[in-house]
Scaffold this motif. Structure first.
Motif, PDB file in Angstrom:
ATOM      1  N   LEU A 195      37.545 -29.138 -10.634  1.00 20.86           N
ATOM      2  CA  LEU A 195      37.796 -27.835 -11.250  1.00 20.86           C
ATOM      3  C   LEU A 195      39.226 -27.413 -10.953  1.00 20.86           C
ATOM      4  O   LEU A 195      39.612 -27.288  -9.784  1.00 20.86           O
ATOM      5  N   SER A 196      40.009 -27.217 -11.986  1.00 21.04           N
ATOM      6  CA  SER A 196      41.382 -26.745 -11.803  1.00 21.04           C
ATOM      7  C   SER A 196      41.469 -25.270 -12.158  1.00 21.04           C
ATOM      8  O   SER A 196      40.804 -24.796 -13.074  1.00 21.04           O
ATOM      9  N   HIS A 197      42.277 -24.546 -11.411  1.00 22.14           N
ATOM     10  CA  HIS A 197      42.474 -23.104 -11.590  1.00 22.14           C
ATOM     11  C   HIS A 197      41.133 -22.366 -11.550  1.00 22.14           C
ATOM     12  O   HIS A 197      40.695 -21.789 -12.548  1.00 22.14           O
ATOM     13  N   PRO A 198      40.452 -22.361 -10.397  1.00 23.98           N
ATOM     14  CA  PRO A 198      39.158 -21.672 -10.305  1.00 23.98           C
ATOM     15  C   PRO A 198      39.276 -20.206 -10.709  1.00 23.98           C
ATOM     16  O   PRO A 198      40.311 -19.567 -10.525  1.00 23.98           O
ATOM     17  N   TYR A 199      38.210 -19.681 -11.284  1.00 22.70           N
ATOM     18  CA  TYR A 199      38.180 -18.322 -11.820  1.00 22.70           C
ATOM     19  C   TYR A 199      37.725 -17.294 -10.791  1.00 22.70           C
ATOM     20  O   TYR A 199      37.727 -16.086 -11.065  1.00 22.70           O
ATOM     21  N   ASN A 259      40.408 -14.361  -5.705  1.00 25.48           N
ATOM     22  CA  ASN A 259      41.412 -14.879  -4.761  1.00 25.48           C
ATOM     23  C   ASN A 259      41.531 -16.408  -4.765  1.00 25.48           C
ATOM     24  O   ASN A 259      42.108 -16.977  -3.838  1.00 25.48           O
ATOM     25  N   ALA A 260      40.992 -17.090  -5.776  1.00 23.14           N
ATOM     26  CA  ALA A 260      41.033 -18.557  -5.810  1.00 23.14           C
ATOM     27  C   ALA A 260      42.374 -19.038  -6.339  1.00 23.14           C
ATOM     28  O   ALA A 260      43.057 -18.348  -7.094  1.00 23.14           O
ATOM     29  N   SER A 261      42.734 -20.266  -5.928  1.00 21.77           N
ATOM     30  CA  SER A 261      43.953 -20.887  -6.433  1.00 21.77           C
ATOM     31  C   SER A 261      43.823 -22.396  -6.304  1.00 21.77           C
ATOM     32  O   SER A 261      42.926 -22.906  -5.628  1.00 21.77           O
ATOM     33  N   GLY A 262      44.752 -23.120  -6.953  1.00 18.60           N
ATOM     34  CA  GLY A 262      44.788 -24.570  -6.831  1.00 18.60           C
ATOM     35  C   GLY A 262      43.690 -25.239  -7.614  1.00 18.60           C
ATOM     36  O   GLY A 262      43.385 -24.889  -8.753  1.00 18.60           O
ATOM     37  N   SER A 263      43.052 -26.230  -6.989  1.00 15.53           N
ATOM     38  CA  SER A 263      41.992 -26.991  -7.646  1.00 15.53           C
ATOM     39  C   SER A 263      40.904 -27.315  -6.626  1.00 15.53           C
ATOM     40  O   SER A 263      41.080 -27.139  -5.415  1.00 15.53           O
ATOM     41  N   ASP A 264      39.785 -27.788  -7.126  1.00 15.06           N
ATOM     42  CA  ASP A 264      38.637 -28.114  -6.284  1.00 15.06           C
ATOM     43  C   ASP A 264      38.031 -29.407  -6.806  1.00 15.06           C
ATOM     44  O   ASP A 264      38.062 -29.680  -8.008  1.00 15.06           O
TER      45      ASP A 264
END
Length: 472
Positions: free
Chosen positions: A63-67, A70-75
Motif C-alpha cells: 500500500l503506497s500513500h496510506p489514507y 498521520n500516515a505517510s510513506g508505504s506499507d
C-alpha cells in the motif's frame, strides 16, 4: 451473494478470495483434463465417518500513500493462512476440530496490522453436535451444536466467517440450525465472541502465540430465518441480532447494548436475466461513542444501513455481468447530543461490498454514502475478472471516517472521501486445488481526505496484492 463465474459457500460473491474459492469452478474443462481435485482424506483412505482436510493461502500486499490519520510513506506485508480440519460424523452425532494458523512477515511498527492479520495456532472450531432427521416436518433436519464455532448466516454483513481477511471470527456457545426439505432455514444462537490474543503491536510483529479466550463481558445472540422462492423467485430473509459489550482487561471496547432487526431479499444471478439484492437493518439500544475508559456516557443508539443492487448477466462469450449498487450506513449526526447514530457492523464481512481489505480496507459499513458500479467477466474457462468503481461520501460530515480514524467535528472538511477503483483477476490453475489471484485498488482522495485534521498529505492511495491458495 452469488456470482455465476465461481462457486463457494452459499453462492460466492464474485471477487472474494476465500477458502471457498478453491472448492470449484463453473467453467467447463476439456474432456481430456482430469478435473478431480486431490483430497487428503482420499489419499489417507479415511473411513466414511471421518473427514479431514484443509487449505493454505499465501498473500503479498503493498500500500503506497496510506489514507489513515498521520500516515505517510508505504506499507507492505506478507501473510499466510493455514487451516486444518477433522470432523467425525454419524447419522446422529458429529464433532469437529479446526485449527487456524495466521502469520505475517515484512510488517514493521508503522504497518496497519492487528489481530485481523495475526493469530497463531489457534483452535478456530472445537464443537460437538447432534443431528435430528425429519425434525418438525418430513425431510427437515435439525442440527444442535455447542462449543467453539464459526457462524455465517445470510448476507454475512453483520455476522460472518471471514474469507479474504487473514484471521477468522470465532464464537463459543450454542447454535441450532433447522433446514426444511425445500430450502427453508431457521437458526438461533447465543455465543461469546472469541477475543484474539495477543493484541499488542510488538507481539503481532513477532507472531507471538497466546490462546484466544472468551469473556462474559461480550455476548452475541441472534435468530435468523430464510424462505426461498418468494416474490419474483427471490429468497427472503429476516433476522434479529443482539450484542452486549463491556470493556475487558487488555482490550479496549466501547460499551454497547444494541439490537439489530433487519431483512434481506435476493434473486441470484443467472444467464440472460436480471438479479437483485436489497438488505436493510435498524439499530437501537445504548452505546458509548469511544473506547476510552473515562467515557461513561451511555448514548441512545439509533442507526441504520441499506444495501441495494441490481445486475444483469448476458448469455454471451465471457458471460459479462453489469451491476449497479448503492450502500448507506448512518453516521453520528451531532457529536454533542445524547444520541449515537453511527451504524455498528457487529461481526460482519465487508469485502464483497466495499473492496479489498487486508492492509487496505478503506471502506466499511459505517458512516458511508456510496453508489457503485461493477463489471464482471470470464474470458476463459479458468480465468475470471472484475472491475469496480465507487464514489464515496460520509453519511455525516461531522462524524468519523472510521477506517482512517479521521474526523472533523465542525464539518468544515466536507463529506466527499473520494473515488475508489478496484480490480481483480483470478486463475483457477487446478480446479478444486489451486487458485491464483492478483488485484488492487486506487483511492483518489476527495476534499475530506485532503482537508480533515491529521489527514495524510502525500496524495492518492494505491494497493496491490497477489495470492496463491491451495485446498487439500
Amino acid at each position: 451473494m452469488a456470482r455465476q463465474t465461481m462457486v463457494g459457500e452459499s453462492g460466492l460473491r464474485f471477487g472474494v478470495a476465500s477458502i471457498a474459492l478453491a472448492t470449484g469452478w463453473t467453467g467447463a474443462a476439456s474432456a481430456a483434463e482430469d478435473t478431480t481435485p486431490w483430497r487428503l482424506e482420499q489419499a489417507l483412505a479415511a473411513p466414511e465417518w471421518l473427514s479431514i482436510g484443509g487449505s493454505y493461502r499465501a498473500r503479498y500486499e503493498t500500500l503506497s500513500h496510506p489514507y489513515r490519520a498521520n500516515a505517510s510513506g508505504s506499507d507492505e506485508i506478507f501473510v499466510s493462512h493455514l487451516l486444518l480440519s477433522a470432523r467425525i460424523a454419524t447419522d446422529t452425532f458429529y464433532a469437529q476440530l479446526e485449527l487456524e494458523d495466521s502469520r505475517q512477515r515484512l510488517a514493521d511498527s508503522r504497518s496497519a496490522i492487528g489481530t485481523d492479520s495475526v493469530n497463531t495456532l489457534e483452535p478456530l472450531q472445537a464443537l460437538v453436535g447432534m443431528r435430528f432427521n425429519d425434525a418438525f416436518t418430513p425431510g427437515g433436519r435439525l442440527d444442535v451444536s455447542a462449543g467453539r464455532m464459526t457462524i455465517d448466516p445470510g448476507g454475512r454483513r453483520l455476522v460472518s466467517r471471514n474469507n479474504f481477511r487473514n484471521t477468522t471470527n470465532s464464537y463459543t456457545g450454542v447454535h441450532a440450525l433447522w433446514k426444511g426439505a425445500v430450502g427453508q432455514e431457521l437458526r438461533a444462537f447465543y455465543v461469546l465472541p472469541v477475543q484474539r490474543r495477543p493484541a499488542d503491536l510488538q507481539s503481532l510483529l513477532d507472531n507471538d502465540h497466546e490462546l484466544d479466550r472468551e469473556s462474559s463481558d461480550v455476548s452475541l445472540w441472534g435468530v435468523f430465518g430464510a424462505v426461498p422462492e418468494t416474490v419474483g423467485h427471490a429468497t427472503a430473509e429476516a433476522y434479529w441480532f443482539g450484542l452486549r459489550s463491556r470493556d475487558q482487561p487488555g482490550i479496549a471496547a466501547a460499551d454497547r447494548d444494541i439490537y439489530t432487526p433487519g431483512f434481506r431479499l435476493i434473486r441470484r444471478p443467472a444467464a440472460q436475466s436480471w438479479d437483485f439484492e436489497t438488505e436493510a437493518a435498524y439499530q437501537f439500544g445504548t452505546s458509548r461513542l469511544t473506547t476510552a475508559a473515562a467515557d461513561r456516557n451511555d448514548l441512545q443508539h439509533r442507526a441504520g444501513f441499506f444495501h441495494g443492487e441490481i445486475g444483469y448477466t448476458w448469455r454471451a462469450r465471457m458471460s459479462p455481468r453489469l451491476e449497479l449498487s448503492y450502500d448507506y450506513a448512518s453516521g453520528d449526526e451531532d457529536p454533542t447530543d445524547n444520541e449515537n447514530n453511527r451504524f455498528d457492523t457487529l461481526y460482519g464481512s465487508r469485502r464483497f461490498d466495499f473492496g479489498h481489505t487486508g492492509i487496505y480496507g478503506a471502506l466499511a459499513r459505517s458512516n458511508i454514502n456510496s453508489p457503485g458500479l461493477r463489471v464482471e467477466a470470464k474470458p476463459l474457462p479458468k480465468v475470471a475478472g472484475m472491475f469496480g468503481y465507487r464514489a464515496v461520501w460520509l453519511a455525516s460530515d461531522r462524524d468519523q471516517y472510521t477506517t482512517a480514524r479521521l474526523q472533523d467535528p465542525s464539518g468544515d472538511s466536507g463529506s466527499f472521501v473520494g473515488h475508489q477503483l478496484e480490480w481483480l483477476l483470478q486463475y483457477n490453475a487446478r480446479p478444486g486445488n489451486l487458485v491464483l489471484e492478483v488485484g488492487g485498488a486506487h483511492l483518489a482522495h476527495g476534499h475530506f481526505l485532503e482537508h480533515a485534521p491529521n489527514a495524510p498529505s502525500e496524495g492518492d492511495s494505491t494497493y496491490f496484492y497477489a495470492s496463491a491458495m491451495t485446498t487439500f
